[in-house]
Design an enzyme around this catalytic site. Structure first.
Site, short mmCIF file in Angstrom:
data_model
loop_
_atom_site.label_atom_id
_atom_site.label_comp_id
_atom_site.label_asym_id
_atom_site.label_seq_id
_atom_site.Cartn_x
_atom_site.Cartn_y
_atom_site.Cartn_z
N TYR A 154 0.84 -1.21 0.00
CA TYR A 154 0.00 0.00 0.00
C TYR A 154 0.88 1.26 0.00
O TYR A 154 0.64 2.20 -0.78
CB TYR A 154 -0.90 -0.05 1.24
N LYS A 158 1.09 4.16 -2.88
CA LYS A 158 0.77 5.56 -2.57
C LYS A 158 1.98 6.46 -2.84
O LYS A 158 1.82 7.62 -3.25
CB LYS A 158 0.29 5.69 -1.12
N ILE A 187 -8.45 8.71 8.53
CA ILE A 187 -9.80 9.21 8.29
C ILE A 187 -10.80 8.10 8.63
O ILE A 187 -10.58 6.93 8.25
CB ILE A 187 -9.98 9.63 6.80
N1 LIG Z 1 -9.47 6.07 5.30
C1 LIG Z 1 -8.26 6.54 5.51
O1 LIG Z 1 -7.84 6.77 6.65
C2 LIG Z 1 -7.35 6.82 4.35
C3 LIG Z 1 -6.09 7.39 4.63
C4 LIG Z 1 -5.25 7.68 3.59
C5 LIG Z 1 -5.63 7.43 2.30
N2 LIG Z 1 -6.84 6.87 2.04
C6 LIG Z 1 -7.18 6.63 0.64
O2 LIG Z 1 -8.40 7.28 0.33
C7 LIG Z 1 -9.11 6.52 -0.66
C8 LIG Z 1 -10.49 6.19 -0.13
O3 LIG Z 1 -10.36 5.47 1.08
P1 LIG Z 1 -11.62 5.01 1.96
O4 LIG Z 1 -11.15 4.90 3.35
O5 LIG Z 1 -12.79 5.84 1.64
O6 LIG Z 1 -11.82 3.52 1.39
P2 LIG Z 1 -13.09 2.56 1.38
O7 LIG Z 1 -14.13 3.03 2.34
O8 LIG Z 1 -12.56 1.18 1.52
O9 LIG Z 1 -13.67 2.76 -0.12
C9 LIG Z 1 -12.91 2.35 -1.22
C10 LIG Z 1 -13.63 2.78 -2.48
O10 LIG Z 1 -12.82 2.40 -3.62
C11 LIG Z 1 -13.62 1.65 -4.53
N3 LIG Z 1 -12.78 0.65 -5.20
C12 LIG Z 1 -11.98 -0.27 -4.61
N4 LIG Z 1 -11.38 -1.01 -5.55
C13 LIG Z 1 -11.81 -0.56 -6.75
C14 LIG Z 1 -11.57 -0.95 -8.10
N5 LIG Z 1 -10.76 -1.97 -8.39
N6 LIG Z 1 -12.21 -0.28 -9.09
C15 LIG Z 1 -13.06 0.73 -8.80
N7 LIG Z 1 -13.33 1.15 -7.55
C16 LIG Z 1 -12.72 0.50 -6.53
C17 LIG Z 1 -14.69 0.99 -3.65
O11 LIG Z 1 -15.80 0.61 -4.46
P3 LIG Z 1 -16.85 -0.55 -3.95
O12 LIG Z 1 -17.70 0.09 -2.87
O13 LIG Z 1 -17.63 -0.90 -5.16
O14 LIG Z 1 -16.02 -1.66 -3.41
C18 LIG Z 1 -14.98 2.12 -2.67
O15 LIG Z 1 -15.87 3.04 -3.24
C19 LIG Z 1 -8.26 5.28 -0.93
O16 LIG Z 1 -7.43 5.50 -2.06
C20 LIG Z 1 -7.40 5.17 0.31
O17 LIG Z 1 -6.20 4.50 0.06
C21 LIG Z 1 -7.71 6.55 3.03
#
Ligand SMILES: NC(=O)c1ccc[n+]([C@@H]2O[C@H](COP(=O)([O-])OP(=O)(O)OC[C@H]3O[C@@H](n4cnc5c(N)ncnc54)[C@H](OP(=O)(O)O)[C@@H]3O)[C@@H](O)[C@H]2O)c1
Length: 246
Positions: A154, A158, A187
């Site tokens: 991961y 990133k 988050i």
């Molecule tokens: N949460 C955090 O603390 C955090 C911190 C740093 C960075 N981020 C980054 O922020 C972004 C969103 O994170 P999140 O926490 O909101 O994640 P999440 O709740 O797990 O949601 C992930 C999203 O990505 C979609 N997705 C996953 N694989 C995919 C694929 N192969 N093709 C198309 N769509 C896909 C999922 O769609 P489905 O619903 O259809 O599965 C979902 O809408 C990510 O890139 C993550 O790495 C998050």
């Protein structure tokens, strides 16, 4: 209403941070194309958010599938007439220590988080170059800056997004297309729900603002980078992390 009439594509826009981004752009007048993996995960969100004021459509595909991405972005451009903003937000984790990490854990995370962003960026580049304007925002992570035990795949994906962001920013600047990255910290979403209590406590101890961030706080920074106010900002990373990394 900073985005009245603008068309914004948000990968992973159906839940978590992506849903916060979708709601933010809709509230500021944008038309939104939401990409998720399956109709079952996308369609209910589109139904919930559709009303007479909002133009929103859903598309189900795997962003790692280049041909499907090309085909879908053509369809989005046809459906909406143009694409003004791309937010590469879709991402997954497959956390485990290096000793236990399988090739498949590595490939899946790199394919979706890094190649997926490349695929979507490439698909919007041609129409944006033709239009001589555009905004691309890649959602990276603070662990792309710092590394994190148990997240070699991961963190590498990133960190790769920073190189993609800066290179694309340099290539596309002449056509008035800006490319920036956001590095969220911790988050509150389903992704972080999966983190162990121990890891969560360790994160929280190190966050000067002493709380997890919310999806709409990440969305606010993205909306700024997509707005006219950010016209002279490109190739940059904005950390939205409560001060975790500084
Ligand atoms: N949460 C955090 O603390 C955090 C911190 C740093 C960075 N981020 C980054 O922020 C972004 C969103 O994170 P999140 O926490 O909101 O994640 P999440 O709740 O797990 O949601 C992930 C999203 O990505 C979609 N997705 C996953 N694989 C995919 C694929 N192969 N093709 C198309 N769509 C896909 C999922 O769609 P489905 O619903 O259809 O599965 C979902 O809408 C990510 O890139 C993550 O790495 C998050």
């Amino acid at each position: 209403m900073r985005f009245e009439g603008k068309v914004v594509v948000i990968t992973g826009g159906n839940r978590g941070i992506g849903l916060g981004i979708t709601k933010r752009f809709l509230s500021e007048g944008a038309k939104v194309a939401v990409i998720g993996t399956r109709p079952e995960s996308v369609d209910p969100v589109i139904s919930d958010l559709s009303n007479t004021d909002n133009e929103i459509r859903g598309y189900a595909l795997n962003v790692a599938d280049r041909e499907k991405v090309e085909e879908t972005f053509k369809k989005i451009a046809e459906d909406f007439g143009t694409i003004d903003v791309l937010v590469n937000n879709a991402g997954i984790t497959r956390d485990t220590l290096l000793m236990r990490m399988k090739e498949d854990d590595w490939d899946a995370v790199i394919d979706i988080n890094l190649k997926g962003a490349f695929n979507c960026l490439k698909a919007v580049t041609r129409p944006m170059m033709k239009a001589r304007k555009g905004r691309i925002i890649n959602i990276s992570s603070v662990v792309g800056l710092t590394g994190n035990a148990g997240q070699a795949n991961y963190s590498a994906s990133k960190a790769g997004l920073f190189g993609l962001t800066k290179s694309a920013a340099k290539e596309l600047a002449a056509r008035n297309i800006t490319v920036n990255a956001i590095a969220p910290g911790y988050i509150a979403t389903e992704m972080t729900d999966a983190v162990s209590d121990e890891a969560r406590d360790a994160f929280l101890r190190n966050i000067p603002l002493a709380r997890p961030g919310q999806a709409d706080e990440v969305a606010a920074a993205i909306a700024f980078l997509a707005s006219d106010d950010a016209a002279y900002i490109t190739g940059q990373t904005v950390n939205v992390d409560g001060g975790l990394v500084m």
